[in-house]
Design a protein around this motif. Sequence first.
Motif, PDB file in Angstrom:
ATOM      1  N   GLY A 117     -41.383  -6.414-100.354  1.00 44.50           N
ATOM      2  CA  GLY A 117     -41.985  -5.262-101.017  1.00 44.50           C
ATOM      3  C   GLY A 117     -43.194  -5.655-101.826  1.00 44.50           C
ATOM      4  O   GLY A 117     -43.199  -6.671-102.503  1.00 44.50           O
ATOM      5  N   CYS A 118     -44.249  -4.856-101.706  1.00 47.56           N
ATOM      6  CA  CYS A 118     -45.456  -5.159-102.454  1.00 47.56           C
ATOM      7  C   CYS A 118     -45.312  -4.670-103.891  1.00 47.56           C
ATOM      8  O   CYS A 118     -44.782  -3.611-104.146  1.00 47.56           O
ATOM      9  CB  CYS A 118     -46.661  -4.486-101.809  1.00 47.56           C
ATOM     10  SG  CYS A 118     -47.488  -5.568-100.652  1.00 47.56           S
ATOM     11  N   SER A 119     -45.796  -5.432-104.812  1.00 48.69           N
ATOM     12  CA  SER A 119     -45.788  -4.994-106.198  1.00 48.69           C
ATOM     13  C   SER A 119     -47.179  -5.217-106.766  1.00 48.69           C
ATOM     14  O   SER A 119     -47.904  -6.086-106.300  1.00 48.69           O
ATOM     15  CB  SER A 119     -44.764  -5.792-106.991  1.00 48.69           C
ATOM     16  OG  SER A 119     -45.039  -7.161-106.879  1.00 48.69           O
ATOM     17  N   TYR A 130     -49.211 -10.274-103.602  1.00 52.71           N
ATOM     18  CA  TYR A 130     -48.792 -10.180-102.207  1.00 52.71           C
ATOM     19  C   TYR A 130     -47.297 -10.422-102.011  1.00 52.71           C
ATOM     20  O   TYR A 130     -46.727 -11.313-102.615  1.00 52.71           O
ATOM     21  CB  TYR A 130     -49.510 -11.238-101.364  1.00 52.71           C
ATOM     22  CG  TYR A 130     -50.979 -11.031-101.192  1.00 52.71           C
ATOM     23  CD1 TYR A 130     -51.485  -9.822-100.752  1.00 52.71           C
ATOM     24  CD2 TYR A 130     -51.854 -12.077-101.424  1.00 52.71           C
ATOM     25  CE1 TYR A 130     -52.833  -9.656-100.571  1.00 52.71           C
ATOM     26  CE2 TYR A 130     -53.212 -11.924-101.240  1.00 52.71           C
ATOM     27  CZ  TYR A 130     -53.704 -10.710-100.815  1.00 52.71           C
ATOM     28  OH  TYR A 130     -55.026 -10.565-100.627  1.00 52.71           O
ATOM     29  N   CYS A 131     -46.715  -9.660-101.106  1.00 55.67           N
ATOM     30  CA  CYS A 131     -45.361  -9.974-100.660  1.00 55.67           C
ATOM     31  C   CYS A 131     -45.478 -10.999 -99.516  1.00 55.67           C
ATOM     32  O   CYS A 131     -46.574 -11.389 -99.127  1.00 55.67           O
ATOM     33  CB  CYS A 131     -44.632  -8.719-100.207  1.00 55.67           C
ATOM     34  SG  CYS A 131     -45.313  -7.977 -98.722  1.00 55.67           S
ATOM     35  N   TRP A 132     -44.368 -11.410 -98.960  1.00 51.21           N
ATOM     36  CA  TRP A 132     -44.355 -12.465 -97.938  1.00 51.21           C
ATOM     37  C   TRP A 132     -45.249 -12.122 -96.755  1.00 51.21           C
ATOM     38  O   TRP A 132     -45.864 -12.992 -96.146  1.00 51.21           O
ATOM     39  CB  TRP A 132     -42.926 -12.704 -97.447  1.00 51.21           C
ATOM     40  CG  TRP A 132     -42.336 -11.523 -96.723  1.00 51.21           C
ATOM     41  CD1 TRP A 132     -41.644 -10.493 -97.288  1.00 51.21           C
ATOM     42  CD2 TRP A 132     -42.422 -11.245 -95.327  1.00 51.21           C
ATOM     43  NE1 TRP A 132     -41.304  -9.587 -96.325  1.00 51.21           N
ATOM     44  CE2 TRP A 132     -41.750 -10.029 -95.108  1.00 51.21           C
ATOM     45  CE3 TRP A 132     -42.984 -11.917 -94.247  1.00 51.21           C
ATOM     46  CZ2 TRP A 132     -41.641  -9.455 -93.839  1.00 51.21           C
ATOM     47  CZ3 TRP A 132     -42.871 -11.339 -92.984  1.00 51.21           C
ATOM     48  CH2 TRP A 132     -42.202 -10.121 -92.795  1.00 51.21           C
ATOM     49  N   ARG A 133     -45.339 -10.832 -96.454  1.00 48.14           N
ATOM     50  CA  ARG A 133     -46.069 -10.394 -95.278  1.00 48.14           C
ATOM     51  C   ARG A 133     -47.554 -10.809 -95.310  1.00 48.14           C
ATOM     52  O   ARG A 133     -48.165 -11.031 -94.278  1.00 48.14           O
ATOM     53  CB  ARG A 133     -45.997  -8.871 -95.202  1.00 48.14           C
ATOM     54  CG  ARG A 133     -46.019  -8.311 -93.835  1.00 48.14           C
ATOM     55  CD  ARG A 133     -46.077  -6.820 -93.924  1.00 48.14           C
ATOM     56  NE  ARG A 133     -44.756  -6.185 -93.983  1.00 48.14           N
ATOM     57  CZ  ARG A 133     -43.956  -6.054 -92.952  1.00 48.14           C
ATOM     58  NH1 ARG A 133     -44.286  -6.545 -91.791  1.00 48.14           N
ATOM     59  NH2 ARG A 133     -42.801  -5.448 -93.068  1.00 48.14           N
ATOM     60  N   HIS A 134     -48.095 -10.870 -96.525  1.00 52.59           N
ATOM     61  CA  HIS A 134     -49.546 -11.093 -96.629  1.00 52.59           C
ATOM     62  C   HIS A 134     -49.925 -12.491 -97.090  1.00 52.59           C
ATOM     63  O   HIS A 134     -51.096 -12.758 -97.328  1.00 52.59           O
ATOM     64  CB  HIS A 134     -50.166 -10.099 -97.615  1.00 52.59           C
ATOM     65  CG  HIS A 134     -49.644  -8.715 -97.463  1.00 52.59           C
ATOM     66  ND1 HIS A 134     -49.801  -7.980 -96.323  1.00 52.59           N
ATOM     67  CD2 HIS A 134     -48.945  -7.943 -98.316  1.00 52.59           C
ATOM     68  CE1 HIS A 134     -49.218  -6.806 -96.483  1.00 52.59           C
ATOM     69  NE2 HIS A 134     -48.690  -6.763 -97.677  1.00 52.59           N
ATOM     70  N   GLN A 135     -48.939 -13.351 -97.246  1.00 51.89           N
ATOM     71  CA  GLN A 135     -49.248 -14.674 -97.800  1.00 51.89           C
ATOM     72  C   GLN A 135     -50.283 -15.428 -96.971  1.00 51.89           C
ATOM     73  O   GLN A 135     -51.238 -15.982 -97.497  1.00 51.89           O
ATOM     74  CB  GLN A 135     -47.973 -15.516 -97.924  1.00 51.89           C
ATOM     75  CG  GLN A 135     -47.011 -15.025 -98.986  1.00 51.89           C
ATOM     76  CD  GLN A 135     -47.620 -15.012-100.363  1.00 51.89           C
ATOM     77  OE1 GLN A 135     -48.313 -15.946-100.737  1.00 51.89           O
ATOM     78  NE2 GLN A 135     -47.393 -13.946-101.104  1.00 51.89           N
ATOM     79  N   ARG A 227     -50.707   0.175 -97.368  1.00 50.84           N
ATOM     80  CA  ARG A 227     -49.644   0.611 -96.456  1.00 50.84           C
ATOM     81  C   ARG A 227     -48.301  -0.006 -96.853  1.00 50.84           C
ATOM     82  O   ARG A 227     -47.275   0.653 -96.893  1.00 50.84           O
ATOM     83  CB  ARG A 227     -50.038   0.194 -95.031  1.00 50.84           C
ATOM     84  CG  ARG A 227     -49.133   0.528 -93.916  1.00 50.84           C
ATOM     85  CD  ARG A 227     -49.125   2.007 -93.571  1.00 50.84           C
ATOM     86  NE  ARG A 227     -48.177   2.690 -94.433  1.00 50.84           N
ATOM     87  CZ  ARG A 227     -48.441   3.811 -95.089  1.00 50.84           C
ATOM     88  NH1 ARG A 227     -49.596   4.411 -94.973  1.00 50.84           N
ATOM     89  NH2 ARG A 227     -47.534   4.360 -95.861  1.00 50.84           N
ATOM     90  N   CYS A 228     -48.354  -1.289 -97.179  1.00 46.12           N
ATOM     91  CA  CYS A 228     -47.141  -2.016 -97.559  1.00 46.12           C
ATOM     92  C   CYS A 228     -46.568  -1.436 -98.846  1.00 46.12           C
ATOM     93  O   CYS A 228     -45.378  -1.185 -98.956  1.00 46.12           O
ATOM     94  CB  CYS A 228     -47.482  -3.497 -97.725  1.00 46.12           C
ATOM     95  SG  CYS A 228     -46.069  -4.562 -97.982  1.00 46.12           S
ATOM     96  N   PHE A 229     -47.462  -1.191 -99.809  1.00 45.64           N
ATOM     97  CA  PHE A 229     -47.041  -0.625-101.092  1.00 45.64           C
ATOM     98  C   PHE A 229     -46.454   0.766-100.883  1.00 45.64           C
ATOM     99  O   PHE A 229     -45.363   1.071-101.370  1.00 45.64           O
ATOM    100  CB  PHE A 229     -48.243  -0.570-102.038  1.00 45.64           C
ATOM    101  CG  PHE A 229     -47.918  -0.043-103.393  1.00 45.64           C
ATOM    102  CD1 PHE A 229     -47.176  -0.795-104.290  1.00 45.64           C
ATOM    103  CD2 PHE A 229     -48.363   1.215-103.789  1.00 45.64           C
ATOM    104  CE1 PHE A 229     -46.871  -0.316-105.551  1.00 45.64           C
ATOM    105  CE2 PHE A 229     -48.063   1.701-105.049  1.00 45.64           C
ATOM    106  CZ  PHE A 229     -47.313   0.938-105.934  1.00 45.64           C
TER     107      PHE A 229
HETATM  108 ZN   LIG Z   1     -46.832  -6.385 -98.918  1.00 46.79          ZN
END
Ligand SMILES: [Zn+2]
Length: 238
Positions: A117-119, A130-135, A227-229
Amino acid sequence: MKRMKHWIAALTVLCLLAVPLTALTETLKRNSSGKAVAEIQQWLIDLGYLNDAADGKFGRKTEAAVKAFQKTIGVKQNGRLTDSQREQLMFLYYDVTGAMEGDGLDPEELKEMYPDGCSRTGDDAGQVDYCWRHQEAGHLMALMLKPGLPDKAAAQVAARAVDLWLKNIYALYDEWGETSDVAFDQLDLFEEAWAEVETDLNSAYGPGSAAALKEMASWLEGCCTDRCFDLHTAEPNR
Ligand SMILES: [Zn+2]
């Protein structure tokens, strides 16, 4: 930022493990010659610092290229490449070209390292944590924006960032589509906007240019993190 550093450190460790280092070299400088010189020349050529042949002879052009590289890493520009600077050049080469790809951390490991989840809880307004998806794409973005990085290298990194952001965006729409029909309409809108952005930037800056690719990557980064957020705060609509 702490997380980004963590990721870079992880990459560096991977590089250390996976790249067979050639024997320790003395400082490479004007009039040095041999295999070690040819090796750094090839890295400098591929990164865009040097426009010459990797002939193993450290001449005036190689010296100028080393100085330009030294500027990028923020050390004294004396044209003498110490062994630790040579190592930094090698890491930059692997980072930029993606030659290490496939040896990177897999998504399952990333999910464990970084919460889902993005925060946006950073101290600065608008800061994206960034969450893991965007690292991985985030790491490429930081590299892409490194001051003094030649256009050739920036274009390679930005092109890889564009691919990764797109891959993530499509994955996010897929995920959203599992709970909401709105996702499909939104995906159409995204694809329309992206096609327009791609066309506009290519015609404004030149197709495939570093400037065009950097702008594309930045635009996609915004879409992907938004989008992630949204996905992690959206109400299911079904
Ligand atoms: Zn994210």
